[in-house]
Write a protein that holds these residues in place. Structure first.
Motif, PDB file in Angstrom:
ATOM      1  N   THR A 154       0.822  -1.293  -0.204  1.00  0.00           N
ATOM      2  CA  THR A 154      -0.034   0.064  -0.053  1.00  0.00           C
ATOM      3  C   THR A 154       0.799   1.251  -0.038  1.00  0.00           C
ATOM      4  OG1 THR A 154      -1.679   1.199   1.195  1.00  0.00           O
ATOM      5  CG2 THR A 154      -0.131   0.004   2.620  1.00  0.00           C
ATOM      6  N   GLN A 156       0.712   5.840  -0.432  1.00  0.00           N
ATOM      7  CA  GLN A 156       0.065   7.086  -0.456  1.00  0.00           C
ATOM      8  C   GLN A 156       0.868   8.269  -0.730  1.00  0.00           C
ATOM      9  OE1 GLN A 156      -3.654   8.969   1.823  1.00  0.00           O
ATOM     10  NE2 GLN A 156      -2.112   8.553   3.167  1.00  0.00           N
ATOM     11  N   ARG A 175      -4.134  13.875  -4.007  1.00  0.00           N
ATOM     12  CA  ARG A 175      -4.026  12.748  -3.213  1.00  0.00           C
ATOM     13  C   ARG A 175      -4.190  11.586  -4.067  1.00  0.00           C
ATOM     14  NH1 ARG A 175      -6.361  12.674   2.835  1.00  0.00           N
ATOM     15  NH2 ARG A 175      -5.184  10.606   3.497  1.00  0.00           N
ATOM     16  N   HIS A 176      -3.557  10.584  -3.893  1.00  0.00           N
ATOM     17  CA  HIS A 176      -3.396   9.030  -4.503  1.00  0.00           C
ATOM     18  C   HIS A 176      -3.392   8.157  -3.414  1.00  0.00           C
ATOM     19  CE1 HIS A 176      -4.060   6.302  -7.504  1.00  0.00           C
ATOM     20  NE2 HIS A 176      -2.912   5.467  -7.059  1.00  0.00           N
ATOM     21  N   LEU A 177      -4.302   7.111  -2.986  1.00  0.00           N
ATOM     22  CA  LEU A 177      -4.022   6.032  -2.166  1.00  0.00           C
ATOM     23  C   LEU A 177      -4.228   4.718  -2.761  1.00  0.00           C
ATOM     24  CD1 LEU A 177      -3.587   4.821   0.761  1.00  0.00           C
ATOM     25  CD2 LEU A 177      -5.944   5.295   1.095  1.00  0.00           C
ATOM     26  N   TYR A 178      -3.414   3.925  -2.690  1.00  0.00           N
ATOM     27  CA  TYR A 178      -3.392   2.572  -3.508  1.00  0.00           C
ATOM     28  C   TYR A 178      -3.334   1.577  -2.550  1.00  0.00           C
ATOM     29  CZ  TYR A 178      -2.111  -1.003  -6.868  1.00  0.00           C
ATOM     30  OH  TYR A 178      -2.020  -2.004  -7.739  1.00  0.00           O
ATOM     31  N   SER A 193      -8.335   8.333  -5.498  1.00  0.00           N
ATOM     32  CA  SER A 193      -7.467   9.747  -5.821  1.00  0.00           C
ATOM     33  C   SER A 193      -8.522  10.703  -6.341  1.00  0.00           C
ATOM     34  CB  SER A 193      -6.818   9.228  -7.266  1.00  0.00           C
ATOM     35  OG  SER A 193      -7.601   8.709  -8.124  1.00  0.00           O
TER      36      SER A 193
END
Length: 203
Positions: A154, A156, A175-178, A193
């Protein structure tokens, strides 16, 4: 899903963060809440043209929480920039519920199907956050972290621009969270995102 589908299904959302600092030490927490709901009605014809067909109604709801708690230390500070290294935990909790109903030339006692699935993931994270001072009261905040645990991977990232006032700051950022999961799991490739506008208060 594209942004239009998400906005049409949006029932509620909340994003917030809190940072406490003493000297070079920092405690930070971040919370995201998201609730989506949608319904779909499809007509299924019976082969041979027999009867009026069957209506399939689907009601779907998804609720998600992302919570981060971390402690950090300022390892760089100058007139141009500052940076904190932090360690912590991030939790992802997701619940989905689907309700399926049929109506048409069927017995009136046909039961409704209720399907549900949930998952809670805990991951250790390490990251860096800070800001670069631009001209005057302008600055560029940034944040990047990576982690693993219940997730295979994970990460971010966030970057933006802000302007400072006596009482606080206003920021515009992206913002991008994966999340990446290995194997056959409920959550596999998941990404949040988009742009965000924030108001930071100092007290």
């Amino acid at each position: 899903m594209d942004a239009g589908d998400i906005l049409n299904a949006l029932q509620g959302v909340f994003m917030g963060s809190f940072v406490a600092r003493k000297g070079d030490w920092t405690l930070l927490t971040d919370l995201i809440y998201l609730n989506l709901a949608a319904d779909k009605n499809n007509a299924i014809s019976i082969p041979g043209g027999f009867g009026p067909g069957v209506n399939v109604n689907t009601d779907l709801e998804l609720t998600g929480w992302v919570w981060t708690l971390a402690g950090g230390y300022t390892f760089h500070r100058s007139d141009r920039a500052n940076a904190d290294l932090y360690l912590g935990l991030r939790m992802l909790d997701m619940d989905t519920d689907a309700k399926l109903t049929l109506d048409g030339p069927l017995p009136p006692t046909l039961p409704t199907a209720n399907l549900s699935q949930s998952v809670t993931l805990w991951d250790a994270i390490i990251g860096v956050r800070g800001r670069v001072h631009l001209s005057g009261s302008w600055f560029a905040p940034y944040r990047f972290e990576v982690g693993t645990g219940d997730s295979a991977l994970t990460w971010q990232g966030m970057a933006g621009v802000g302007y400072g006032f006596d009482w606080g700051e206003v920021t515009l950022s992206y913002r991008h969270l994966y999340y990446d999961q290995s194997g056959d799991k409920f959550v596999q490739d998941l990404a949040f995102s988009g742009a965000e506008v924030g108001v930071n208060f100092r007290f």
